[in-house]
Design an enzyme around this catalytic site. Structure first.
Site, PDB file in Angstrom:
ATOM      1  N   HIS A   1       0.804  -1.227   0.000  1.00  0.00           N
ATOM      2  CA  HIS A   1       0.000   0.000   0.000  1.00  0.00           C
ATOM      3  C   HIS A   1       0.837   1.276   0.000  1.00  0.00           C
ATOM      4  O   HIS A   1       0.289   2.376  -0.107  1.00  0.00           O
ATOM      5  CB  HIS A   1      -0.971  -0.005   1.182  1.00  0.00           C
ATOM      6  CG  HIS A   1      -2.292   0.614   0.862  1.00  0.00           C
ATOM      7  ND1 HIS A   1      -3.437   0.382   1.581  1.00  0.00           N
ATOM      8  CD2 HIS A   1      -2.665   1.483  -0.116  1.00  0.00           C
ATOM      9  CE1 HIS A   1      -4.449   1.069   1.072  1.00  0.00           C
ATOM     10  NE2 HIS A   1      -4.006   1.753   0.041  1.00  0.00           N
TER      11      HIS A   1
ATOM     12  N   ASP B   1      -9.431  -0.239   4.515  1.00  0.00           N
ATOM     13  CA  ASP B   1      -8.211  -0.905   4.956  1.00  0.00           C
ATOM     14  C   ASP B   1      -8.407  -1.468   6.361  1.00  0.00           C
ATOM     15  O   ASP B   1      -9.112  -0.859   7.178  1.00  0.00           O
ATOM     16  CB  ASP B   1      -7.064   0.125   4.970  1.00  0.00           C
ATOM     17  CG  ASP B   1      -5.679  -0.482   4.921  1.00  0.00           C
ATOM     18  OD1 ASP B   1      -5.471  -1.542   5.540  1.00  0.00           O
ATOM     19  OD2 ASP B   1      -4.792   0.121   4.291  1.00  0.00           O
TER      20      ASP B   1
ATOM     21  N   HIS C   1      -5.960  -1.498   8.297  1.00  0.00           N
ATOM     22  CA  HIS C   1      -4.951  -0.742   9.046  1.00  0.00           C
ATOM     23  C   HIS C   1      -5.139   0.750   8.801  1.00  0.00           C
ATOM     24  O   HIS C   1      -5.762   1.153   7.811  1.00  0.00           O
ATOM     25  CB  HIS C   1      -3.548  -1.169   8.607  1.00  0.00           C
ATOM     26  CG  HIS C   1      -3.326  -2.652   8.695  1.00  0.00           C
ATOM     27  ND1 HIS C   1      -3.654  -3.502   7.658  1.00  0.00           N
ATOM     28  CD2 HIS C   1      -2.822  -3.427   9.689  1.00  0.00           C
ATOM     29  CE1 HIS C   1      -3.363  -4.752   8.016  1.00  0.00           C
ATOM     30  NE2 HIS C   1      -2.865  -4.730   9.243  1.00  0.00           N
TER      31      HIS C   1
ATOM     32  N   ASP D   1      -2.462   2.861   8.457  1.00  0.00           N
ATOM     33  CA  ASP D   1      -1.376   3.279   7.555  1.00  0.00           C
ATOM     34  C   ASP D   1      -0.959   4.722   7.784  1.00  0.00           C
ATOM     35  O   ASP D   1      -0.609   5.449   6.843  1.00  0.00           O
ATOM     36  CB  ASP D   1      -1.790   3.087   6.088  1.00  0.00           C
ATOM     37  CG  ASP D   1      -1.850   1.615   5.683  1.00  0.00           C
ATOM     38  OD1 ASP D   1      -1.458   0.758   6.497  1.00  0.00           O
ATOM     39  OD2 ASP D   1      -2.283   1.333   4.558  1.00  0.00           O
TER      40      ASP D   1
ATOM     41  N   HIS E   1       4.870   0.740   3.970  1.00  0.00           N
ATOM     42  CA  HIS E   1       3.456   0.494   3.643  1.00  0.00           C
ATOM     43  C   HIS E   1       2.549   0.825   4.815  1.00  0.00           C
ATOM     44  O   HIS E   1       1.322   0.851   4.657  1.00  0.00           O
ATOM     45  CB  HIS E   1       3.241  -0.944   3.157  1.00  0.00           C
ATOM     46  CG  HIS E   1       3.215  -2.001   4.216  1.00  0.00           C
ATOM     47  ND1 HIS E   1       2.477  -3.153   4.099  1.00  0.00           N
ATOM     48  CD2 HIS E   1       3.863  -2.084   5.411  1.00  0.00           C
ATOM     49  CE1 HIS E   1       2.665  -3.908   5.176  1.00  0.00           C
ATOM     50  NE2 HIS E   1       3.498  -3.289   5.974  1.00  0.00           N
TER      51      HIS E   1
ATOM     52  N   ASP F   1      -7.555  -1.620   0.105  1.00  0.00           N
ATOM     53  CA  ASP F   1      -6.576  -2.637   0.485  1.00  0.00           C
ATOM     54  C   ASP F   1      -7.331  -3.950   0.685  1.00  0.00           C
ATOM     55  O   ASP F   1      -8.280  -4.015   1.468  1.00  0.00           O
ATOM     56  CB  ASP F   1      -5.880  -2.205   1.782  1.00  0.00           C
ATOM     57  CG  ASP F   1      -4.725  -3.101   2.171  1.00  0.00           C
ATOM     58  OD1 ASP F   1      -4.834  -4.333   2.012  1.00  0.00           O
ATOM     59  OD2 ASP F   1      -3.710  -2.574   2.662  1.00  0.00           O
TER      60      ASP F   1
ATOM     61  N   ASP G   1      -6.739  -6.406   2.366  1.00  0.00           N
ATOM     62  CA  ASP G   1      -6.808  -6.932   3.724  1.00  0.00           C
ATOM     63  C   ASP G   1      -7.972  -6.337   4.515  1.00  0.00           C
ATOM     64  O   ASP G   1      -8.250  -6.765   5.640  1.00  0.00           O
ATOM     65  CB  ASP G   1      -5.485  -6.799   4.472  1.00  0.00           C
ATOM     66  CG  ASP G   1      -5.083  -5.364   4.810  1.00  0.00           C
ATOM     67  OD1 ASP G   1      -5.954  -4.478   4.932  1.00  0.00           O
ATOM     68  OD2 ASP G   1      -3.872  -5.126   4.965  1.00  0.00           O
TER      69      ASP G   1
ATOM     70  N   GLU H   1      -2.237  -4.699  -2.122  1.00  0.00           N
ATOM     71  CA  GLU H   1      -1.873  -5.753  -1.170  1.00  0.00           C
ATOM     72  C   GLU H   1      -2.308  -7.159  -1.578  1.00  0.00           C
ATOM     73  O   GLU H   1      -2.469  -8.024  -0.715  1.00  0.00           O
ATOM     74  CB  GLU H   1      -2.381  -5.417   0.240  1.00  0.00           C
ATOM     75  CG  GLU H   1      -1.762  -4.158   0.847  1.00  0.00           C
ATOM     76  CD  GLU H   1      -0.368  -4.365   1.452  1.00  0.00           C
ATOM     77  OE1 GLU H   1       0.051  -5.524   1.611  1.00  0.00           O
ATOM     78  OE2 GLU H   1       0.291  -3.343   1.754  1.00  0.00           O
TER      79      GLU H   1
END
Length: 302
Positions: free
Chosen positions: A95, A121, A123, A125, A138, A225, A227, A270
């Protein structure tokens, strides 16, 4: 009458921003599985226009240097496609590629106004080198786009703050550290953490996010993303996190969103083909991109 922009597929071959570099091969794997042809079956003009590769870490001084150099080259490709009238669809890659993608979009619209960004996402980030134990780039693109962090990531095109805090919404976060959350809280970024998504539903969260990022901007984009999805639907990512967004919910909510004339670009990141199981994550990527880029007429009829 609205016309569908051609889709310019851009491979962001970068894994240097992550601890597991397998995402570097994600775009190439999706290309070989026939992503352009798949989108073409939905009557979209989609073609691969470039594959931008990061230089290995041993050729530069650090992972940050590698990602910074890569970001500049990716931004150049994205900027060129925007000028041509196409819609860039950036396929990552870890990412960290978002630094190049959205710096280019922000610079392309700089003389007209600000851009908005929806970031889906698991996360946040939003680390900077000062808050990140791993120093993995990332985990830094959100902070960098907001103007915080390493100059090589924040200062593409010679200016910082590509996205204003009020024009950014993050959806689905469920794995993060205190330092990055503190930065976003201080800046006032709207974050819809996973408990809120579970409570309200992804569609309601996305609708609110879209309204927010369109409110004071001239263009907006979506960075997704993989994930963010539940690992049952997307096992092949760099950093999977349990209890994520269901693929069916994402596909339904995002249907035709790129048909909005103010949608400037799309990014999907990702995908790690080395960790995929029976091609499930690749199939999820195809389903997401097919839904997002549904042509105008079909999106209106849906």
């Amino acid at each position: 009458m609205m016309k569908n922009k051609p889709l310019a597929l851009i491979g962001a071959e970068v894994g240097e921003g992550a601890s597991d570099s397998g995402c570097k091969w994600g775009a190439r794997a999706l290309r070989e599985r026939g992503l352009a042809q798949h989108l073409g079956e939905a009557r979209r003009d989609a073609r691969w226009v470039d594959m931008v590769g990061a230089r290995p870490e041993q050729e530069v001084q650090s992972r940050l240097d590698s990602v910074a150099e890569f970001s500049g080259r990716l931004a150049h490709v994205v900027h060129r496609q925007l000028r041509s009238g196409a819609m860039p669809v950036v396929i990552g890659g870890d990412h960290s590629c978002a630094v190049g993608t959205w710096s280019a979009v922000a610079d392309a619209w700089r003389g007209q106004g600000d851009i908005g960004l929806i970031w889906v996402d698991a996360h946040l980030d939003a680390h900077t080198p000062a808050t990140s134990d791993s120093l993995a780039p990332h985990g830094m693109p959100v902070a960098a786009l907001l103007g915080h962090g390493a100059p090589g990531l924040t200062s593409l095109y010679g200016w910082t703050g590509k996205v204003k805090p009020g024009n950014l919404v993050i959806i689905g976060a469920r794995s993060f550290e205190a330092g990055e959350r503190a930065l976003l809280d201080r800046l006032g970024v709207r974050v819809m953490y996973m408990p809120e998504v579970d409570r309200r539903g992804f569609a309601a969260c996305f609708d609110e996010a879209l309204a927010l990022v369109r409110r004071h901007t001239v263009a907006w984009g979506l960075s997704f993303d993989l994930d963010a999805l539940d690992p049952a639907d997307a096992p092949g990512t760099g950093t999977p996190v349990e209890a994520g967004i269901a693929l069916v919910d994402a596909v339904q909510a995002l249907r035709g969103c790129a048909a909005d004339p103010e949608c400037a670009a799309i990014e999907l990141t990702e995908y790690n083909p080395l960790h995929d199981v029976a091609g499930r994550t690749a199939q999820s990527a195809f389903a997401l991109l097919s839904s997002i880029t549904l042509p105008v007429a079909q999106a209106i009829a849906a």
